[in-house]
Design an enzyme around this catalytic site. Structure first.
Site, PDB file in Angstrom:
ATOM      1  N   ILE A 111     -44.799  51.284 -60.900  1.00 12.29           N
ATOM      2  CA  ILE A 111     -43.829  50.187 -60.990  1.00 12.29           C
ATOM      3  C   ILE A 111     -43.214  49.815 -59.648  1.00 12.29           C
ATOM      4  CG2 ILE A 111     -43.221  50.522 -63.404  1.00 12.29           C
ATOM      5  CD1 ILE A 111     -40.863  52.200 -62.573  1.00 12.29           C
ATOM      6  N   MET A 124     -39.643  56.591 -49.842  1.00 15.53           N
ATOM      7  CA  MET A 124     -40.002  58.002 -49.871  1.00 15.53           C
ATOM      8  C   MET A 124     -41.102  58.312 -50.882  1.00 15.53           C
ATOM      9  SD  MET A 124     -38.274  59.783 -47.678  1.00 15.53           S
ATOM     10  CE  MET A 124     -38.294  61.429 -48.355  1.00 15.53           C
ATOM     11  N   VAL A 178     -43.262  55.043 -57.229  1.00 13.19           N
ATOM     12  CA  VAL A 178     -42.503  55.247 -58.460  1.00 13.19           C
ATOM     13  C   VAL A 178     -43.346  54.801 -59.652  1.00 13.19           C
ATOM     14  CG1 VAL A 178     -40.368  54.736 -59.702  1.00 13.19           C
ATOM     15  CG2 VAL A 178     -40.358  54.835 -57.198  1.00 13.19           C
ATOM     16  N   LYS A 207     -40.693  59.481 -59.172  1.00 13.72           N
ATOM     17  CA  LYS A 207     -41.032  59.198 -57.780  1.00 13.72           C
ATOM     18  C   LYS A 207     -41.857  60.366 -57.268  1.00 13.72           C
ATOM     19  CE  LYS A 207     -38.074  57.334 -54.951  1.00 13.72           C
ATOM     20  NZ  LYS A 207     -36.961  57.101 -54.010  1.00 13.72           N
ATOM     21  N   ASP A 249     -28.266  53.894 -47.051  1.00 18.48           N
ATOM     22  CA  ASP A 249     -29.319  52.881 -47.160  1.00 18.48           C
ATOM     23  C   ASP A 249     -28.997  51.897 -48.291  1.00 18.48           C
ATOM     24  OD1 ASP A 249     -31.648  51.611 -46.371  1.00 18.48           O
ATOM     25  OD2 ASP A 249     -32.944  52.837 -47.646  1.00 18.48           O
TER      26      ASP A 249
END
Length: 470
Positions: free
Chosen positions: A65, A70, A73, A88, A186
């Site tokens: 998706i 990092m 997912v 993830k 972030d």
């Protein structure tokens, strides 16, 4: 997106054309056209092999998706609890040394550690984390709705009131994270999601910093257009950095344009540190002046001139929303009660008790540099810092710096003697001033709570004093 340090770049020089020296690094980093992501763990994942993943631990993979900073997912299904989850996952290239693999693995799991300590309705919940074969994975709450990125386009802009409400909720969620010692680092539109039910959710704590980690990773971290000036300068970052980034998101959500944009990274980072964006109302006339002022303060270059906490930002947004809405169910007093109860000093007080205290106190705004109390003066009032910082000074020497949630002046109240030191506002601050005479008339339960807080404060300061002497 995550920037690496110069040393980290050298460890990956086999993955891109080699450009020798610092000049080449600067050219590659800052003079290339901006991208959504640059070399990250997800780029290193073998995508073809990743597509074939059908099961991770007990979770049944349904489909890919998203691809984040990092990892990749996936939507998956927990067969035992019968619920959808997001997974993830990141696998590291074979050519990495064991030390490098361990370093990246720790960085990947830092998200689970950071977000895992947070339990808030507006922060994506972490369910599980582990290692599957040669890959690391984190299982989290699945959010089926879009990110704010969808609503940052000119043709998709939300009403000013709705955009303000979203940032108000996000600010309160960030305040919760900050009080738990977690700085996101972030914040950007793609890291704030809206569920199908309209609930705001902050996600992706992949490069978050926890107080216990010290300064965390070195080098530029974050996404260029949403970095704070202190991130750009590679200075230690705290909660005010997240406030700046949230201000950037708010600006874009209102106008469809980024607060700081350029043809390359260098021009973006220069604007962040040297230029102010035009007020949102210049791009969208229906934006009221109060929103312009809120964004201007959130985007102040100097952290001390920004909101001192995310809850301060949320409070001003609540005031703005009251003016934007024709009717509201909440009164101003309820808003103030919510604001005060977020301060650590009052965490054990009930709503009713806080409301009663507010009736016997004054909230005052104190500009930076203003003397609040002076040594030798006689006054039975004491103060609690709701926002900002203050310095305790005696004989021109700063004895201590006190922050949000701490009190001062209580010794004069308890002892009945004159002030033993001077207190000066280090930043613009909001203080609660409480008259001892009025407090003496309060119910005994409230007086006992105050005495307990004063005792804890005295013990904490005594312990710190002994530690400093040691």
């Amino acid at each position: 997106m995550t920037f690496n340090t110069f040393e980290e770049e050298q460890s990956h020089k086999d993955k891109r054309p080699v450009s020798h020296g610092l000049t080449g690094w600067i050219r590659a980093k800052f003079f290339q056209p901006p991208q959504e992501t640059i070399s990250t763990l997800s780029d290193e994942l073998d995508l073809e092999e990743a597509e074939e993943i059908s099961r991770v631990g007990r979770y049944l993979v349904v489909e890919k998706i998203a691809q984040g900073s990092m990892g990749i997912v996936y939507l998956a299904r927990d067969p035992y609890i019968k619920r959808d989850v997001a997974i993830k996952i990141a696998r590291f290239p074979e050519q990495l040394s064991q030390e490098e693999v361990q370093k990246y693995r720790e960085r990947f799991f830092s998200e689970a550690q950071c977000a895992g300590r947070l339990n808030h309705p507006n922060i994506v919940a972490i369910y599980d984390a582990g290692i599957h074969k040669d890959a690391c994975y984190i299982t989290m709450e699945y959010i089926g709705g879009p990110t704010l990125k969808k609503y940052c386009k000119a043709k998709e802009l939300l009403p000013v009131t709705k955009a303000s409400e979203i940032i108000f909720v996000a600010a309160k969620a960030l305040d919760y994270a900050h009080r738990k010692g977690v700085v996101h680092r972030d914040i950007k539109p793609s890291n704030i999601m809206i569920t199908h039910q309209g609930v705001v959710k902050i996600t992706d704590f992949g490069i978050a910093k926890v107080d216990s980690q010290g300064e965390g990773r070195r080098g530029l971290v974050g996404s260029p257009c949403y970095m704070s000036p202190e991130q750009v300068k590679e200075l230690p970052v705290g909660e005010k950095s997240d406030i700046f980034s949230l201000g950037c998101v708010f600006y874009e959500l209102l106008t469809g344009k980024r607060a700081f944009y350029g043809d390359n990274y260098f021009s973006i980072l220069y604007k962040i540190t040297h230029e102010d964006p035009v007020p949102p109302s210049h791009l969208r006339p229906e934006v009221p002046e109060i929103i312009d002022k809120i964004i201007k303060r959130a985007l102040a270059k100097n952290p001390s001139e920004r909101y001192q906490s995310s809850m301060d930002l949320a409070y001003d947004l609540r005031v703005a929303l009251r003016g934007l809405k024709e009717a509201t169910r909440r009164t101003k007093m309820e808003d103030v009660v919510d604001y005060v109860r977020q301060v650590s000093f009052f965490e054990t007080f009930s709503r009713e008790q806080v409301q009663e205290i507010l009736m016997a106190s004054n909230l005052i705004k104190v500009p930076k540099g203003r003397v609040v109390v002076s040594e030798g003066e006689i006054d039975d009032s004491f103060y609690i810092i709701l926002s900002g910082k203050a310095a305790v000074v005696k004989n021109n020497n700063t004895l201590a710096t006190i922050e949000r949630g701490e009190c001062f002046g209580e010794m004069a109240y308890l002892s009945g003697q004159s002030r033993a030191a001077t207190v000066v506002a280090v930043t613009d601050s909001i203080l609660m001033k409480i008259s001892a005479t009025l407090l003496d008339r309060a119910p005994q339960s409230i007086q006992l709570l105050f005495l307990k807080k004063f005792a804890i404060t005295l013990l904490t300061r005594l312990a710190k004093s002994n530690q400093d002497k040691a």
